[in-house]
Design an enzyme around this catalytic site. Sequence first.
Site, PDB file in Angstrom:
ATOM      1  N   ASP A 183       0.835  -1.193   0.000  1.00 16.59           N
ATOM      2  CA  ASP A 183       0.000   0.000   0.000  1.00 16.59           C
ATOM      3  C   ASP A 183       0.879   1.255   0.000  1.00 16.59           C
ATOM      4  OD1 ASP A 183      -1.966   1.860   0.257  1.00 16.59           O
ATOM      5  OD2 ASP A 183      -2.860   1.031   2.086  1.00 16.59           O
ATOM      6  N   HIS A 185      -0.539   4.177  -0.246  1.00 17.40           N
ATOM      7  CA  HIS A 185      -1.375   5.025   0.604  1.00 17.40           C
ATOM      8  C   HIS A 185      -1.438   6.478   0.137  1.00 17.40           C
ATOM      9  CE1 HIS A 185      -3.197   5.934   4.679  1.00 17.40           C
ATOM     10  NE2 HIS A 185      -3.650   4.716   4.452  1.00 17.40           N
ATOM     11  N   GLU A 209      -1.119  -0.544  -4.090  1.00 17.63           N
ATOM     12  CA  GLU A 209      -2.348   0.204  -3.847  1.00 17.63           C
ATOM     13  C   GLU A 209      -2.084   1.702  -3.736  1.00 17.63           C
ATOM     14  OE1 GLU A 209      -5.583   0.348  -0.162  1.00 17.63           O
ATOM     15  OE2 GLU A 209      -4.604  -1.543  -0.698  1.00 17.63           O
ATOM     16  N   GLU A 235     -10.202   3.327  -2.863  1.00 17.25           N
ATOM     17  CA  GLU A 235     -10.783   3.537  -1.542  1.00 17.25           C
ATOM     18  C   GLU A 235     -11.287   4.960  -1.356  1.00 17.25           C
ATOM     19  OE1 GLU A 235      -7.567   4.208   1.793  1.00 17.25           O
ATOM     20  OE2 GLU A 235      -6.820   2.717   0.371  1.00 17.25           O
ATOM     21  N   ASP A 257     -15.066   0.889  -1.426  1.00 16.26           N
ATOM     22  CA  ASP A 257     -15.336   0.588  -0.018  1.00 16.26           C
ATOM     23  C   ASP A 257     -16.840   0.624   0.191  1.00 16.26           C
ATOM     24  OD1 ASP A 257     -15.779   0.958   2.846  1.00 16.26           O
ATOM     25  OD2 ASP A 257     -13.627   1.338   3.005  1.00 16.26           O
ATOM     26  N   HIS A 284     -12.116  -2.509  -0.407  1.00 17.70           N
ATOM     27  CA  HIS A 284     -11.395  -1.888   0.701  1.00 17.70           C
ATOM     28  C   HIS A 284     -12.224  -2.044   1.973  1.00 17.70           C
ATOM     29  CE1 HIS A 284     -10.274   1.825   3.065  1.00 17.70           C
ATOM     30  NE2 HIS A 284      -9.061   1.403   2.745  1.00 17.70           N
TER      31      HIS A 284
END
Length: 381
Positions: A183, A185, A209, A235, A257, A284
């Site tokens: 990730d 992020h 990700e 996400e 998500d 997610h």
Amino acid sequence: MKITALETFLVAPRWLFLRIATDEGITGWGEPIVEGRADTVRAAVGELADYLIGTDPLRIEDHWQVLTKGGFYRGGPVLSSAVSGIDQALWDIAGKTYGVPVHQLLGGHVRDRVRVYAWVGGDTPSRAAEHAQEQIAAGFTAVKMNGSAQLAPIDTPASTQAVLDRVAAVREVLGDERDIAVDFHGRMSTAMSRRLLPLLEFLQPMFVEEPVLPEHARDLRQLVDSSSVPLAVGERLYSRWDFRDVLATGIAVAQPDVSHAGGISEVRRIASLAEVHDVSVAPHCPLGPISLAASLQLAFAIPNFLIQEQSLGIHYNRGSDLLDYLLDPSPFRFTDGYANRPLAPGLGIDIDEDAVRQAAEHGHSWRNPVWRHADGAFAEW
């Protein structure tokens, strides 16, 4: 059947639960939350409740259309998350009304079990490797880890090597028969992702990700073209319209998500749109038990599903965890890294209402940390 009440509960560590009651005694649970903005979403649910009280809870699609479009101003994480939790609860009511799990109402299951992954922490290669070994011992066949702490927009060779070392340490523990996801992020600039992705190729991550922030989604195509590493995003995208252009960039995995992107109704549509682009779906879900239960119902019904995130034992959950709010923890007992198909009606879980109400007496005020670079400027968390 009519909706009689909507109640929200702030529960530790950072969640917001929703209970929808009906005049026939059937209740549904949802999880409408923007992490760090729980009170804001709670207010939005309260505003939407004005429309829902007295209506038929089984008109799920009509409610979705009105709640997302009837206020003239549309979209954004707060409104879409409020609608998400309501949508989950309405599907829960529908499943309980008809006596079947939600995935049965979505056309039935397309797989017999759902693969899940676990989180790996650790700031150093050795600690990350230790955590990975713990997840292997717990039976998981896939893990996800953060690629780094904060990075400068164009960071040093040493910082670049630190990312590679941590991922390599986890890969060594996992071997070639298990998977690792990394990730980023949104902490990497496009330039840093373009540097790192080719260097990660030999470690063969399942996906990387959020290689760029959502506002820089137009840069995804150049990152896809720069390396063979599968890219995953989603996400912080809240509707099929948010995903429409992103899916065409060549990403490999969409990550809507169910507590942010319009609930079960909209995530199912996002998954269908992703299928058109040969994109897999890995929902997610670093959230609570209701969000995970809703995600799993979708996972059993989505043909292009890849793997499910879950947050049992994640660092966010210190002091309270998913099982604390369930009467029966068995739906979240994973076997060899897989979740079994839920057979109970609705979302397939029994919420411990007493535990929820007790936790809500204390509530929470969780906020994500604010990071700064060495020069004092804001840094992406």
